[in-house]
Design an enzyme around this catalytic site. Structure first.
Site, PDB file in Angstrom:
ATOM      1  N   ASP A 394      39.317 -54.370  33.241  1.00  6.35           N
ATOM      2  CA  ASP A 394      39.897 -54.140  31.914  1.00  6.35           C
ATOM      3  C   ASP A 394      40.630 -52.810  31.928  1.00  6.35           C
ATOM      4  OD1 ASP A 394      39.131 -56.339  30.545  1.00  6.35           O
ATOM      5  OD2 ASP A 394      37.285 -55.509  29.743  1.00  6.35           O
ATOM      6  N   ASP A 695      33.856 -56.836  28.387  1.00  2.86           N
ATOM      7  CA  ASP A 695      33.049 -56.208  27.345  1.00  2.86           C
ATOM      8  C   ASP A 695      32.823 -57.125  26.145  1.00  2.86           C
ATOM      9  OD1 ASP A 695      35.578 -56.178  26.298  1.00  2.86           O
ATOM     10  OD2 ASP A 695      35.851 -54.017  26.428  1.00  2.86           O
ATOM     11  N   ASP A 699      34.442 -62.783  27.125  1.00  4.80           N
ATOM     12  CA  ASP A 699      34.545 -62.497  28.568  1.00  4.80           C
ATOM     13  C   ASP A 699      33.419 -63.170  29.352  1.00  4.80           C
ATOM     14  OD1 ASP A 699      36.833 -60.912  28.524  1.00  4.80           O
ATOM     15  OD2 ASP A 699      35.705 -59.123  27.972  1.00  4.80           O
TER      16      ASP A 699
END
Length: 977
Positions: A394, A695, A699
């Site tokens: 990310d 997070d 996901d």
């Protein structure tokens, strides 16, 4: 499945009880004296049974709140917490009592070969006492028993220490913080400190921490699959207000009143009926168990052959001396000794230390990683991370600091530089007065963050970094946040998630009108807008030309590495539509540019990964220009064409994907489905070992699909953490690189140990077998072999499996899938070292008396002691040699490893004690200083031999640093040379 069945049975029982009519219950004096109006079991049963009738009979949620003496606005008072814990219990589940040290001793004693040796020892003592009397007849058997006790104790202590470590790690896994209202202010508390009456704030991805009742909220959906097995989400609202511990928030947000904690919750009651399973074996442990089985079979063959050769020779000698018909107890003792030697060869050959070394190394790595802010949830992740060839990371919070501030704003067709947290008045921002009020409403009302006062009365903001940045900006305009919240009534909320990429809210104005506010990704919000506020503060049509201008502003912000966000408003009228919030007809108010600086050390960490053959790819939901700017700053992106948007990627055919995937360095505007698609193709098409960071709740599929799922400890939801293998506690990319480094250390440490152990195996088996065949006796006795077994297994594992990683580990390529565990350099070292040891020990065994000029009645015992001593010192020095498989500098870092030095020192000290003082049990005699020096010299030469052997070239994997496009780099001039 067990949980689901237990839940169905429980619900059926509760329905049966309900059919029989309401049960009368009395309030005990203890509850009454504590000023509560409801019994713990009665309160818990309302939520268990989803009993809406009983809830209404108590006056609904407000009535329950009154009976547990709590204000739904103020929450629990801190001074009442201990009273609530005494009456209603603690929020902790009853755990199985931990295994005691003596249980581990008992497990160690279950080893079949040790049991056989114990029987041999007992028989030896019986025959010895009958033939040689007390105490001489005791020595051989007692020596074996003492060795067995030592082996068992060391194994049990090692296993017990590991169990304590895993218990600590397990405790760390369960540490969850929840947001509650207490003493009139919102604050974070540990899940263990929750009490009945607490008002808990729940959001997307949170785990429901206790049983409770829905107070208020928006679009609340719960995933109860962990309890019921049903995958369909359950809507939570006033008519269905029951929230169960252990379930997950799939969508929406809410406030919950806690009604049951700990063992009175639904989850707690079910946990009582189930036993927790242990850790599964890791892939490396499974692989090494196979190796151990093969070596064990070879050892068994050698043991049987040794016993047969010794026995046949003994019988032939008796026949030649015409004593075949004459048998004495001494003959029986000789045959028993032969059997004990054969069994001990099996003990030495079976490398039970292999699984021990893996567990020890993984436990050590897990403990160290915990100190370095990474919590490993599954053992296998530690070793798998060492093979990672690709990290999909990310952007926000991982590569960046996740501390956001509004840096630029476009409003009334003008760009203003804010430059961080500085007070800006209206004139400086040039916001038209008619727009200002609506602008503040769009910030304060359409927000999931909250402004709370801390203990000192200062304002602090609880919420995501983006929401916090916007609220901070609003507060800097000297606006009263609480006044806006009190003045306007929020009717409906659609919270932000990574699929919608926007948050919307319906608000009732004091004069009766209803307005909708929306904020989110520019490409989403712009499509919903028909109008825009111009430079004079008037609402005008959003023409194509204006859309182009706004898109240029967005791209300009994004190219400055700013996160972009649009806010818009729509007058809905005076009627509230229950079906949802409008998604068209909005007026664009402003575009925000939010700065999120790159974390210090990220660029260096990315370079470390590339040098280690690990490709780093950024997968983010952010604007492609923002993503590219940050990726360039981090050293991830090298060419503009290597960035792609998620929807464009997912629209490609499999053949097209195969062409573009190796080049992709940045995927922007990616949805969770795009991320999952990308990870799946990386693994299946290219055989990559993929680590994925995540997070959000959405996901979870990508985290599960990856080889190693890495959840963020700060920004991550409980759902993401539960689906991850590793939790990165500080959300830092550099920590992920540390996990990879430790993973590689685990793998290489086990390889070192296997190399060391196989060398000892080969030498011990061959020297005893060959000696038995030629001379009719084994130079290494059962007691001596048991001591060698302990050096080799337990102490060897402790010394070699706990070596910390060095920087050189990140300059070699990752181990590919299916690679052979025992490499060619390892075989080279094993064979070279074994040949040297066998030659030296063979010469000593067959010609030692002449070479050392040993005479007298104890010459054989002295020679066997020298052989035993030399053999042990060879292993001590070979242990130093095994610290490096390919490098010649074996001493580097050795003197900073206290564990290694401690094992070496204790091994030598024990050897001196055994030879000099325990000769009666170990069949040794004290040696002169010259012979001690000879043994040490023989051992030290094995160190030199090991270094020389490493100079013999063998084919091995070369370091292939990755280009940013994912392809292997061509060797440079010096490499070719």
């Amino acid at each position: 499945e067990k949980i689901r069945v237990a839940l169905i049975v429980q619900k059926a029982a509760l329905q049966f009880i309900d059919a029989a009519g309401p049960l009368d219950y009395k309030i005990t004096d203890e509850v009454r004296q504590a000023n509560f109006g409801i019994e713990p079991d009665e309160l818990a049963s309302i939520v268990h049974g989803h009993d809406i009738k009983r809830l209404k009979s108590h006056g609904g949620v407000d009535g329950i709140a009154e009976k547990v003496t709590v204000s739904l606005d103020e929450g629990v008072l801190s001074e009442n917490v201990s009273t609530r814990q005494r009456i209603y219990g603690f929020n902790q589940y009853t755990e199985k009592p931990p295994r005691t040290f003596w249980m581990f001793v008992w497990d160690a004693l279950q080893d079949l070969t040790l049991i056989i040796l114990m029987i041999c020892a007992v028989v030896s003592i019986g025959v010895g006492l009958a033939t040689e009397g007390w105490p001489k007849g005791m020595y051989d058997g007692a020596g074996i028993l003492l060795s067995i006790i030592l082996v068992v104790l060391v194994t049990a202590i090692s296993d017990y220490r590991q169990s304590l470590q895993f218990r600590d790690l397990d405790r760390e896994k369960k540490k969850i913080s929840v947001q509650v209202t207490r003493d009139g202010r919102r604050q974070q508390v540990s899940i263990y400190d929750l009490v009945v009456g607490d008002v808990v704030h729940l959001g997307i991805g949170d785990q429901v921490p206790a049983d409770g009742l829905f107070i208020s909220g928006y679009s609340m959906q719960i995933d109860e699959s962990s309890l019921s097995g049903e995958t369909d989400p359950v809507d939570i609202y006033e008519q269905n207000p029951f929230l169960l511990s252990g379930t997950k928030v799939r969508d929406g947000s809410a406030k919950m009143l806690v009604t049951a904690v700990g063992m009175r919750t639904e989850w707690g009651k079910l946990m009582e009926t189930l036993n927790e399973g242990g850790e599964d074996e890791t892939p490396l442990q499974v692989k090494l168990n196979g190796v151990a089985t093969i070596i064990g079979k070879i050892g068994l063959t050698f043991a049987v052959l040794t016993f047969l050769v010794l026995t046949v020779r003994f019988l032939i000698e008796k026949a030649l001396h015409n004593e075949f018909t004459k048998w004495s107890s001494t003959d029986a003792l000789t045959l028993l000794d032969y059997f004990a030697i054969a069994v001990t060869i099996i003990v030495v050959a079976v490398p039970e230390g292999l699984p021990l070394a893996v567990t020890l190394s993984l436990a050590f790595a897990m403990k160290q990683l915990m100190d370095e802010r990474a919590l490993v949830r599954h053992l296998s992740a530690c070793e798998t991370m060492g093979s990672a060839s690709c990290i999909c990371t990310d952007k926000t919070g991982t590569l960046t600091t996740n501390h956001m501030v509004v840096n630029k704003i476009w409003i009334c067709e003008k760009i203003s530089n804010i430059g961080g947290n500085e007070n800006k008045n209206i004139d400086e921002l040039e916001i038209h007065e008619s727009v200002f009020s609506i602008f503040l409403r769009s910030i304060f009302l359409n927000s999931s963050a909250e402004v709370v006062k801390d203990e000192n009365g200062k304002n602090s903001i609880l919420g995501t970094p983006t929401e916090t940045a916007l609220l901070e900006f609003g507060l800097l305009l000297s606006a009263d946040h609480d006044a806006y919240r009190r003045q306007f009534k929020i009717l409906k909320v659609e919270p932000f998630n990574s699929d919608r990429k926007k948050m919307s809210v319906l608000v009732a104005l004091p004069e009766g009108r209803i307005q909708a506010f929306c904020k989110g990704a520019p490409e989403i919000v712009l499509r919903m807008c028909e109008k825009v506020v111009d430079s004079s503060g008037e609402v005008v049509l959003l023409s194509e030309e204006r859309v182009r201008d706004i898109t240029e502003v967005v791209n300009h912000f994004a190219s400055d590495a700013l996160r972009t966000l649009c806010v818009a408003v729509k007058d809905v009228g005076e009627t509230f539509n229950e079906n949802g919030i409008p998604d068209s007809g909005y007026t664009l108010i402003a575009v925000f540019g939010i700065k999120d600086p790159v974390r210090p050390g990220v660029k260096e960490a990315v370079q470390t990964c590339l040098a280690a053959g690990i490709t780093v790819r950024m997968v983010t939901g952010d604007n492609i220009n923002t993503a590219k700017a940050i990726a360039k700053e981090c050293g991830i992106l090298t060419a503009e064409e290597n960035a792609i948007e998620g929807p464009e990627f997912s629209s490609k055919s499999p053949d097209e994907m195969k062409d573009i995937i190796p080049n992709i360095q940045v995927m922007a505007r990616s949805k969770p489905s795009d991320k999952l698609n990308f990870v799946t193709n990386l693994r299946n098409m290219f055989g990559e070992v993929v680590a994925v960071t995540g997070d959000g709740t959405n996901d979870a599929p990508a985290l599960r699909q990856s080889d190693i799922g890495l959840a963020m400890g700060i920004a991550g939801t409980e759902v993401a953490k539960e689906n991850a293998d590793v939790i990165v506690m500080d959300d830092n990319f550099a920590t992920i690189v540390n996990v990879a480094k430790w993973g590689r250390a685990v793998y290489i440490n086990i390889q070192k140990f296997v190399q060391f152990q196989l060398t000892v195996n080969v030498v011990a088996l061959i020297i005893n077998f060959v000696s038995a065949c030629i001379s009719g006796s084994a130079p290494l006795t059962a007691v001596q072999l048991l001591w060698v077994n302990m050096i080799m297994d337990t102490l060897g594992a402790l010394a070699l499996a706990t070596e910390p990683p060095n920087d050189a580990l990140m300059k070699r390529p990752p181990v590919p899938r299916g690679a052979s565990f025992i490499t060619k350099p390892m075989w080279r070292n094993i064979i070279g070292q074994s040949i040297y040891q066998l030659i030296v020990l063979g010469v000593l065994n067959f010609d030692g008396k002449q070479l050392l000029r040993l005479t007298g009645s104890d010459a054989t015992t002295v020679l066997n002691t020298v052989i035993f001593n030399s053999f042990v010192f060879c292993q001590v020095f070979n242990e130093i040699n095994s610290r490096e498989i390919e490098k010649i500098n074996i001493l580097r870092g050795m003197f900073s490893s206290w564990v290694f030095l401690g094992v070496m020192a204790s091994t030598v000290a024990f050897q001196v004690v055994i030879v000099e003082f325990l000769g009666t049990f170990a069949s040794t005699v004290p040696l002169s200083w010259q012979l001690w020096l000879l043994c040490i010299l023989i051992g030290s030469v094995s160190l030199i031999v090991g270094v020389i052997v490493k100079c013999i070239p063998v084919e091995r994997a070369a370091v292939k640093p990755k280009h940013h496009d994912g392809y292997d780099a061509l060797p440079s001039g010096p490499e070719l040379a």
